[in-house]
Design a protein around this motif. Sequence first.
Motif, PDB file in Angstrom:
ATOM      1  N   ALA A 108       0.635  -1.276   0.163  1.00 26.47           N
ATOM      2  CA  ALA A 108       0.088  -0.097  -0.043  1.00 26.47           C
ATOM      3  C   ALA A 108       0.762   1.295   0.047  1.00 26.47           C
ATOM      4  N   ARG A 109       2.214   1.281  -0.140  1.00 24.70           N
ATOM      5  CA  ARG A 109       2.767   2.194  -0.244  1.00 24.70           C
ATOM      6  C   ARG A 109       3.706   2.330  -1.644  1.00 24.70           C
ATOM      7  N   PRO A 110       2.937   2.731  -2.629  1.00 28.40           N
ATOM      8  CA  PRO A 110       3.381   2.858  -4.108  1.00 28.40           C
ATOM      9  C   PRO A 110       4.460   3.910  -4.606  1.00 28.40           C
ATOM     10  N   CYS A 111       4.471   4.906  -3.590  1.00 28.38           N
ATOM     11  CA  CYS A 111       5.529   6.024  -3.799  1.00 28.38           C
ATOM     12  C   CYS A 111       6.799   5.874  -3.529  1.00 28.38           C
ATOM     13  N   LEU A 112       7.189   4.699  -3.304  1.00 31.80           N
ATOM     14  CA  LEU A 112       8.544   4.537  -2.713  1.00 31.80           C
ATOM     15  C   LEU A 112       9.736   4.898  -4.152  1.00 31.80           C
ATOM     16  N   SER A 113      10.884   5.391  -3.581  1.00 33.59           N
ATOM     17  CA  SER A 113      11.693   5.724  -4.683  1.00 33.59           C
ATOM     18  C   SER A 113      12.981   4.789  -4.481  1.00 33.59           C
ATOM     19  N   HIS A 114      13.718   4.694  -5.495  1.00 31.40           N
ATOM     20  CA  HIS A 114      14.877   4.018  -5.430  1.00 31.40           C
ATOM     21  C   HIS A 114      16.079   4.708  -4.627  1.00 31.40           C
ATOM     22  N   ASP A 115      15.984   6.178  -4.396  1.00 31.96           N
ATOM     23  CA  ASP A 115      16.732   6.734  -3.515  1.00 31.96           C
ATOM     24  C   ASP A 115      16.735   6.538  -2.181  1.00 31.96           C
ATOM     25  N   ASP A 116      15.410   6.069  -1.819  1.00 31.68           N
ATOM     26  CA  ASP A 116      15.318   5.980  -0.337  1.00 31.68           C
ATOM     27  C   ASP A 116      15.462   4.301  -0.033  1.00 31.68           C
ATOM     28  N   ILE A 117      15.481   3.500  -1.190  1.00 28.92           N
ATOM     29  CA  ILE A 117      15.779   2.310  -0.970  1.00 28.92           C
ATOM     30  C   ILE A 117      17.348   2.231  -0.786  1.00 28.92           C
ATOM     31  N   ASP A 118      18.096   2.930  -1.592  1.00 28.70           N
ATOM     32  CA  ASP A 118      19.574   2.959  -1.561  1.00 28.70           C
ATOM     33  C   ASP A 118      20.162   3.504  -0.179  1.00 28.70           C
ATOM     34  N   LYS A 119      19.336   4.702   0.271  1.00 28.70           N
ATOM     35  CA  LYS A 119      19.854   5.361   1.582  1.00 28.70           C
ATOM     36  C   LYS A 119      19.531   4.128   2.666  1.00 28.70           C
ATOM     37  N   LEU A 120      18.609   3.320   2.653  1.00 28.98           N
ATOM     38  CA  LEU A 120      18.207   2.208   3.601  1.00 28.98           C
ATOM     39  C   LEU A 120      19.124   1.076   3.585  1.00 28.98           C
ATOM     40  N   LEU A 121      19.656   0.600   2.477  1.00 25.74           N
ATOM     41  CA  LEU A 121      20.559  -0.345   2.329  1.00 25.74           C
ATOM     42  C   LEU A 121      21.990   0.299   2.751  1.00 25.74           C
ATOM     43  N   LEU A 122      22.162   1.235   2.475  1.00 27.74           N
ATOM     44  CA  LEU A 122      23.673   1.981   2.942  1.00 27.74           C
ATOM     45  C   LEU A 122      23.691   1.968   4.500  1.00 27.74           C
ATOM     46  N   ALA A 123      22.498   2.235   4.931  1.00 28.95           N
ATOM     47  CA  ALA A 123      22.497   2.520   6.537  1.00 28.95           C
ATOM     48  C   ALA A 123      22.591   1.317   7.392  1.00 28.95           C
ATOM     49  N   ARG A 124      22.877   0.034   6.653  1.00 26.45           N
ATOM     50  CA  ARG A 124      22.983  -1.286   7.295  1.00 26.45           C
ATOM     51  C   ARG A 124      24.344  -1.239   7.818  1.00 26.45           C
ATOM     52  N   GLN A 125      25.206  -0.340   7.275  1.00 24.04           N
ATOM     53  CA  GLN A 125      26.560  -0.371   7.779  1.00 24.04           C
ATOM     54  C   GLN A 125      26.589   0.159   9.145  1.00 24.04           C
ATOM     55  N   GLN A 126      25.918   1.226   9.292  1.00 26.48           N
ATOM     56  CA  GLN A 126      25.630   1.952  10.482  1.00 26.48           C
ATOM     57  C   GLN A 126      24.872   0.995  11.652  1.00 26.48           C
ATOM     58  N   PHE A 127      23.957   0.470  11.032  1.00 24.25           N
ATOM     59  CA  PHE A 127      22.786  -0.139  12.083  1.00 24.25           C
ATOM     60  C   PHE A 127      22.721  -1.725  11.462  1.00 24.25           C
ATOM     61  N   PRO A 128      23.957  -2.544  11.676  1.00 27.75           N
ATOM     62  CA  PRO A 128      23.740  -3.838  11.463  1.00 27.75           C
ATOM     63  C   PRO A 128      22.600  -4.525  11.879  1.00 27.75           C
ATOM     64  N   GLN A 129      21.921  -3.895  13.073  1.00 25.37           N
ATOM     65  CA  GLN A 129      21.047  -4.962  13.895  1.00 25.37           C
ATOM     66  C   GLN A 129      19.509  -4.685  12.743  1.00 25.37           C
ATOM     67  N   GLY A 130      19.748  -3.905  11.921  1.00 30.74           N
ATOM     68  CA  GLY A 130      18.499  -3.428  11.212  1.00 30.74           C
ATOM     69  C   GLY A 130      18.019  -2.092  11.296  1.00 30.74           C
ATOM     70  N   VAL A 131      17.415  -1.793  10.310  1.00 28.67           N
ATOM     71  CA  VAL A 131      17.229  -0.329  10.127  1.00 28.67           C
ATOM     72  C   VAL A 131      15.841   0.092   9.291  1.00 28.67           C
ATOM     73  N   ILE A 132      15.076   1.259   9.773  1.00 31.21           N
ATOM     74  CA  ILE A 132      13.724   1.424   9.140  1.00 31.21           C
ATOM     75  C   ILE A 132      13.858   2.824   8.556  1.00 31.21           C
ATOM     76  N   LEU A 133      12.847   2.989   7.433  1.00 32.13           N
ATOM     77  CA  LEU A 133      12.695   4.604   7.112  1.00 32.13           C
ATOM     78  C   LEU A 133      11.708   5.093   8.188  1.00 32.13           C
ATOM     79  N   GLY A 134      11.829   6.304   8.151  1.00 34.28           N
ATOM     80  CA  GLY A 134      10.625   7.144   9.046  1.00 34.28           C
ATOM     81  C   GLY A 134      10.770   8.434   8.628  1.00 34.28           C
TER      82      GLY A 134
END
Length: 231
Positions: A108-134
């Motif tokens: 139900a969230r069709p407006c997702l951007s590749h930029d936000d996916i890239d940002k989230l995947l990069l953030a795994r380095q800082q948060f190896p326990q997992g990370v979410i968008l907010g």
Amino acid sequence: MGIQSEAVIAVVPAAGIGRRMGAQIPKQYLMLNEQSILAHTLDCLLSHPQICQVVVALHPDDNYFHTLPQSQHPQLCQVVGGGERADSVLAALHEVDEGAWVLVHDAARPCLSHDDIDKLLLARQQFPQGVILGSPVRDTMKRSTGRQQICETVSRDHLWHALTPQCFRAGSLKRNITLALSQKIAITDDASAMEWAGTSPGIIEGRADNIKVTHPNDLALASLFLDNLLK
Ligand SMILES: Nc1ccn([C@@H]2O[C@H](COP(=O)(O)OP(=O)(O)OP(=O)(O)O)[C@@H](O)[C@H]2O)c(=O)n1
Ligand SMILES: C[C@](O)(CO)[C@H](O)COP(=O)(O)O
């Protein structure tokens, strides 16, 4: 192999009935611009270079999904979802290697951007326990009584709207959702299950236009945001 080079699997809970939308069909199949909400969401995930597979959880009586062109995509597989969103996510996680990273994203969230996916995947380095968008809360927040009388102003310091995708190791998320559900803990997002198990996932700012289409008046907004996303 560094985190950034590891394959990522998207899990899409799409087994809801859209009660709050009040439409004749489940809201994920409502048309938005030139295709359904779910089709937009799948297009975004299937076209991202780091996502190697998309597992979509469908309602057992879903009679619409097979009409979507995306349903034939070689990287896509489908499972039968459950009574709650967490059950649907869990059903999809059973199809995923426990060591893989999963991005759980609402249909139900069709407006997702590749930029936000890239940002989230990069953030795994800082948060190896997992990370979410907010999305940080912008308005003054009030809590009311059941009779809609304000009883407190809630501090908005470090207060966020949880969005999706939410990114975790599949095995850890599967175990924690299973545990939380077995204890009848109400979990409305994936991070809640991790928090309940004592983990503190990271949260990073995502686009505020990554809205969840929930009520009828969300449709016009999502249509506008989608047009803007394509520019
Ligand atoms: N048993 C469920 C319930 C929800 N979802 C999915 O979880 C996402 C977020 O849920 P929500 O916005 O609440 O969707 P619905 O449950 O369909 O809406 P409602 O609560 O208004 O019925 C949606 O993509 C929905 O399809 C799911 O896969 N399985
Ligand atoms: C997962 C979620 O979109 C994060 O905000 C939200 O919790 C889904 O809640 P819903 O009640 O299933 O719409």
